[in-house]
Design an enzyme around this catalytic site. Sequence first.
Site, short mmCIF file in Angstrom:
data_model
loop_
_atom_site.label_atom_id
_atom_site.label_comp_id
_atom_site.label_asym_id
_atom_site.label_seq_id
_atom_site.Cartn_x
_atom_site.Cartn_y
_atom_site.Cartn_z
N HIS A 41 0.84 -1.38 0.19
CA HIS A 41 -0.12 0.01 -0.02
C HIS A 41 0.95 1.21 -0.10
O HIS A 41 1.86 1.25 0.62
CB HIS A 41 -0.82 0.09 1.29
N HIS B 49 11.77 -1.79 -12.58
CA HIS B 49 11.56 -3.31 -12.55
C HIS B 49 11.83 -3.76 -11.07
O HIS B 49 12.80 -3.72 -10.26
CB HIS B 49 13.00 -3.67 -13.40
C1 COA Z 1 24.22 -6.49 -7.47
C2 COA Z 1 24.57 -7.09 -9.05
C3 COA Z 1 24.07 -5.92 -9.87
C4 COA Z 1 26.32 -6.86 -8.92
O1 COA Z 1 26.69 -7.26 -10.19
P1 COA Z 1 28.26 -7.23 -10.68
O2 COA Z 1 28.42 -5.68 -10.77
O3 COA Z 1 28.26 -7.94 -12.08
O4 COA Z 1 28.90 -7.78 -9.41
P2 COA Z 1 29.61 -9.20 -9.38
O5 COA Z 1 29.11 -10.27 -9.83
O6 COA Z 1 31.18 -8.98 -10.54
O7 COA Z 1 30.09 -9.17 -7.94
C5 COA Z 1 31.00 -8.23 -7.20
C6 COA Z 1 31.06 -8.51 -5.83
O8 COA Z 1 29.74 -8.19 -5.16
C7 COA Z 1 29.18 -9.48 -4.67
N1 COA Z 1 27.79 -9.67 -5.05
C8 COA Z 1 27.36 -9.48 -6.22
N2 COA Z 1 25.89 -9.57 -6.05
C9 COA Z 1 25.63 -9.65 -4.86
C10 COA Z 1 24.44 -9.74 -3.98
N3 COA Z 1 23.44 -9.64 -4.75
N4 COA Z 1 24.51 -9.87 -2.78
C11 COA Z 1 25.68 -10.09 -2.45
N5 COA Z 1 26.88 -9.67 -2.75
C12 COA Z 1 26.75 -9.76 -3.99
C13 COA Z 1 30.01 -10.72 -5.26
O9 COA Z 1 30.03 -11.69 -4.45
C14 COA Z 1 31.34 -10.18 -5.71
O10 COA Z 1 31.91 -10.05 -4.34
P3 COA Z 1 33.69 -10.13 -4.22
O11 COA Z 1 34.09 -9.03 -4.90
O12 COA Z 1 33.84 -10.31 -2.65
O13 COA Z 1 33.90 -11.45 -5.01
C15 COA Z 1 23.98 -8.21 -9.13
O14 COA Z 1 25.08 -9.41 -8.66
C16 COA Z 1 22.78 -8.49 -8.86
O15 COA Z 1 22.35 -8.85 -7.67
N6 COA Z 1 21.69 -8.14 -9.90
C17 COA Z 1 20.39 -8.57 -9.67
C18 COA Z 1 20.07 -9.71 -10.69
C19 COA Z 1 18.65 -9.88 -10.75
O16 COA Z 1 17.74 -9.57 -9.65
N7 COA Z 1 17.89 -10.37 -11.69
C20 COA Z 1 16.46 -10.34 -11.79
C21 COA Z 1 16.17 -10.79 -13.52
S1 COA Z 1 14.65 -10.62 -13.64
#
Ligand code: COA
Length: 206
Positions: A135, A144
């Site tokens: 709400h 998104h």
């Molecule tokens: C947050 C996010 C955008 C980061 O992506 P990125 O910039 O490519 O990051 P990386 O995968 O290179 O990770 C970098 C660091 O952050 C950490 N990390 C990434 N995503 C994380 C998350 N969601 N929670 C906790 N830690 C996360 C990784 O473990 C890594 O840690 P390290 O440096 O200690 O190894 C991505 O991981 C994410 O969560 N995206 C959302 C995806 C989603 O919801 N998709 C739905 C599709 S409909």
Amino acid sequence: MKRLAIIGAGGHGKVVADCAGFLGWDSISFFDAAWKDKLSDPRWPLLGDTSTFIRKINEYDGVIIAIGNCEIRWREYLKIKSSAIPITTLKHPSSFVSQYSKIGEGTVVLAGSIVNTDAMIGYACIINVGATVDHDCVLGDSVHVAPGAHISGGVTIGDLSWIGVGAAIKQGIKIGKNVMVGAGAVVISDIPDNATVVGNPARAMS
Ligand SMILES: CC(C)(COP(=O)(O)OP(=O)(O)OC[C@H]1O[C@@H](n2cnc3c(N)ncnc32)[C@H](O)[C@@H]1OP(=O)(O)O)[C@@H](O)C(=O)NCCC(=O)NCCS
């Protein structure tokens, strides 16, 4: 015959086509910038890119942009916004959308999701499968809310922000524009524009 054009022929596009079929759109075609590299799906023909769609516009009764990336979705939305065809809003029959909420044009509310009382959702948003927007939330344009994310009451989210899969947002929080909330994050304090946050409690990604 109701003819729908969908811009974006990826996985999300397919889910949107499925949803539109339930809602009575009986002829559905895809358009996608990368159409030459994609396999056409026998259920929904892939006919070209957005410019091809604009040339064929008179052959359709509605259009929707089905691209998960918020920035690209908004760019495509702006390209077709002023064309002489309604931009469709889709609400999956298994979603609950309160009669007291507002959903902007071009927004999709997918299966099993909830938009609750007095929530306001902007243009070209995605409320993805199983997500909840409670709400009095106010979501800007091209937001998104990914699958299974939960937005508690009274939260505001700025334009172009993406709330990752399974994230949880505490009530009353203000999330800025162009924010990325990582998958599974638990947001308990406000987030400024352009930040990426992850973890529990969510903190800026270093
Ligand atoms: C947050 C996010 C955008 C980061 O992506 P990125 O910039 O490519 O990051 P990386 O995968 O290179 O990770 C970098 C660091 O952050 C950490 N990390 C990434 N995503 C994380 C998350 N969601 N929670 C906790 N830690 C996360 C990784 O473990 C890594 O840690 P390290 O440096 O200690 O190894 C991505 O991981 C994410 O969560 N995206 C959302 C995806 C989603 O919801 N998709 C739905 C599709 S409909």
